[in-house]
Enzyme design. Structure first.
Site, PDB file in Angstrom:
ATOM      1  CG  ASP A 122     -21.289  63.433 -19.846  1.00 26.52           C
ATOM      2  OD1 ASP A 122     -21.211  64.668 -19.902  1.00 26.52           O
ATOM      3  OD2 ASP A 122     -21.063  62.694 -20.820  1.00 26.52           O
ATOM      4  CB  CYS A 164     -13.908  62.561 -17.566  1.00 27.18           C
ATOM      5  SG  CYS A 164     -13.634  61.744 -15.974  1.00 27.18           S
ATOM      6  CG  ASP A 165     -17.958  60.518 -19.686  1.00 28.08           C
ATOM      7  OD1 ASP A 165     -17.038  59.958 -19.061  1.00 28.08           O
ATOM      8  OD2 ASP A 165     -19.149  60.199 -19.549  1.00 28.08           O
ATOM      9  CE  LYS A 166     -19.816  63.928 -24.216  1.00 30.35           C
ATOM     10  NZ  LYS A 166     -20.022  63.023 -23.082  1.00 30.35           N
ATOM     11  CB  SER A 540     -24.008  56.779 -19.563  1.00 24.13           C
ATOM     12  OG  SER A 540     -22.879  56.367 -18.841  1.00 24.13           O
TER      13      SER A 540
END
Length: 651
Positions: A122, A164-166, A540
């Site tokens: 991201d 991580c984010d996804k 974020s």
């Protein structure tokens, strides 16, 4: 770069033409039985042939089979040098965890398999067309990962390794959906902060600071080069990557004190080996995902999220995990109730000064849970992948050598008291830590919105703990125009006192993009704390400031925010103690309005003529937006509710 001639492209060295046309194949015999040949599907039998063909000793092919799923990215040489880069440090070293886990599975006389579905960054896609794919990717990855599990029918359990984010939310959705299988989550850890430099969150604002003369070109070059102190792991702050690790452990899917381990270090690979051991043990005992991911586990995850002050993106991911597990999805009212009861206890970036590795050394998730247990906020009977209940896990942690040694290590290495990173409720209250999330409503957000109220700069909060702002709207429908206005020091630029409104960036307009380049710029510009942001996009996890997102309905779904004009007066009120808030139109063409009058004005207006989806949004993301809208939309976790979608198609 240079062009290559045709002959160089199509010709090969003659030595490569000696092509072998057959080979002996593996020696030995498959461990087949008459029953297997008569009763088992042909795929099970052919799978053994494939296993032997890949080089595993045929005598060992009868071992129990376990699948490891990873989000690896890039190609590393044996000494760690990059051969081909990944997208981010978070997935760069995942292969080392998979290797450690595979070796342990082999030592347990099991047969390890590995499959991969990598993930984007991201940070890398901020402000680009790639960001419109970010949230949609989560559902895609979860589908691919689930298909990979089902495509190995002989697996006895699944080990998910992600960071991580996804990739990590997708992995948790996958594991939660494998209700009849044993599962264990291995969080990929965090990267270290630089000894002299900025963290990976602050460094993303160097462009805006340079534009306003607050950094020189040389300073930007230097800071941008060394924000990552080590080559692997998620970012050093409690953004979506780190918060997802915390939530995974709080759900009971990870072994205790797994989240936020420093990538690449012995304590990190040790965690992978023990996780593999735990998976085999769960399979031996017949404990499956449905016994771990329960309503009690979802409750514990929400409570721990609030205590850490975690990323608001988990308001999207936690309901999605619950949905995958076949459980009731938490609602806005559930989140409000939890955040009103649970104090924030963790003082890490971006809300506080400490990087995530310090939170790990201070005790991480189990240390926070000790305080929450004393407050009576946890479901201690919830089962964890350790094979024991949460209550038993916390009993162990409280008197463990691991806890004592690592907390002392933090004191020696950084000169930081663990109690200043993870606090008891009285200390946290005395230090001014406030609860995490507020859900403002009002005539601009009749369905609600969200703000990480604990991260508003205290200097702009009144003495009674309430943030109050009334200012003119500066309305944008494209992120690139908004960031250009922030970087513009001239007459048309964003100024202190403005309310920046960014619309058409929700699911229908831009895939509900994450607008961290905007919030980061405002946080690290000298005047930025005097600017508020309202958007139908998301933020974020490292975002801070008076930033209100997830505004519903979004502009393109007929939300009143889509009728705002430049110069409209907007009033924002956020009570950080009571966790109440509102965002309202209170002025039109110089005329003061009550919130009720503002609602009538908004209802009478036509939508802005410039409302439109981003012209670069991909068809893939448009399809995702339509499907998730039918499945409950943003507040339902942006999931694919198949029954709802099928019902909508039949109407």
């Amino acid at each position: 770069m240079k062009a290559t001639g045709f002959q160089t492209l199509v010709e090969s060295d003659r030595g490569t033409f000696e092509v072998q046309t057959a080979a002996a194949g593996p020696s030995g015999r498959l461990p087949l039985t008459a029953e297997m040949l008569l009763e088992r599907p042909s795929g099970d039998v052919f799978g053994l042939t494939q296993n032997a063909g890949m080089g595993w000793d045929p005598r060992e092919l009868g071992r129990p089979q376990f699948l490891m799923l990873g989000t690896n990215g890039g190609l590393r040489a044996a000494d760690g040098r990059p051969i081909a880069l990944g997208y981010h440090t978070g997935h760069w070293e995942i292969g080392l965890l998979m290797q450690a886990a595979a070796e342990e599975l082999a030592a347990q006389e099991c047969l390890p398999f590995a499959a991969f579905c990598s993930d984007p960054c991201d940070g890398r896609t901020q402000g680009t067309v790639g960001m419109m794919d970010s949230l949609a990717y989560r559902n895609d990855a979860a589908m691919v990962l689930r298909r990979l599990v089902r495509s190995l029918p002989t697996r006895k359990g699944v080990l998910g390794i992600a960071t991580c984010d996804k990739g990590l939310p997708a992995m948790m959705m996958t594991l939660a959906s494998m209700r009849a299988l044993p599962v264990v989550l291995v969080p990929g850890g965090v990267t270290l902060p630089p000894t002299n430099g900025e963290d990976a969150g602050k460094v993303q604002s160097i462009g805006a600071r340079f534009a306003h003369g607050e950094l020189t070109l040389e300073q930007a070059q230097d800071l941008g080069c060394r924000a990552c102190g080590s080559p692997g792991g998620g970012c050093q702050f409690l953004g979506t990557a780190a918060t997802s690790q915390v939530v995974g452990e709080a759900l009971g899917l990870s072994l205790p004190h797994s989240a936020l381990a420093p990538s690449g270090q012995p304590i990190w690979t040790d965690m992978a080996r023990r996780s593999a051991r735990a998976l085999v043990s769960l399979a031996a005992r017949g404990v499956t995902a449905s016994a771990i991911v329960t309503d009690a586990a979802i409750h514990n995850a929400m409570v721990v999220h609030a205590a850490f002050g975690g990323s608001t993106n988990l308001l999207l991911h936690t309901p999605a995990i619950a949905h995958a597990a076949g459980l009731r999805r938490p609602t806005v009212d559930d989140w409000i109730a939890v955040n009103r009861r649970v104090p924030r206890l963790v003082d890490t970036l971006p809300n506080g000064p400490h990087p995530t590795v310090r939170a790990f050394l201070a005790g991480g998730v189990p240390e926070v849970m000790l305080h929450l247990r004393r407050l009576g906020l946890l479901e201690e009977s919830a089962l964890t992948v350790s094979g024991e209940t949460l209550g038993r896990v916390l009993d162990w942690w409280e008197s463990s050598e691991r806890r004592r040694v690592l907390r002392e290590r933090l004191r020696r290495a950084d000169g930081v008291a663990p109690e200043d990173v993870i606090m008891d409720p009285d200390r946290a209250r005395a230090r001014g830590l406030t609860s995490t999330v507020t859900f403002p409503r009002g005539n601009l957000a009749p369905e609600g919105s969200v703000i990480k109220s604990t991260a508003i700069d205290p200097s702009v909060v009144d003495a009674d703990g309430v943030y109050r702002k009334t200012g003119p709207a500066r309305v944008f429908v494209r992120e690139k125009d908004a960031i250009a206005a922030i970087k513009n020091p001239g007459a048309g630029g964003i100024k202190a006192g403005d309310v920046l409104v960014l619309i058409c960036r929700g699911p229908l307009g831009a895939g509900m993009e994450e607008i961290y380049q905007i919030t980061a710029a405002l946080k690290h510009l000298s005047f930025g704390k005097h600017v508020a942001v309202i958007t139908d996009a998301r933020f974020s996890g490292v975002s801070t400031g008076a930033c209100i997102g997830h505004v519903g309905p979004e502009a393109l779904a007929g939300g009143p925010i889509g009728t705002l004009r430049d110069g409209d007066t907007i009033r924002i009120v956020i009570d950080r103690n009571r966790l109440e808030g509102s965002i309202d139109l209170v002025g039109d063409a110089g005329r003061a309005l009550s919130s009720e009058e503002g609602a009538r004005v908004l209802a009478a207006r036509a939508p802005r003529p410039d409302l439109s989806p981003d012209p670069e949004i991909a068809d893939d993301t448009r399809l995702w937006a339509a499907l998730q809208q039918a499945g409950g939309g943003t507040w339902g976790g942006c999931v694919y509710d198949v029954d709802a979608i099928v019902g909508a198609l039949r109407r």
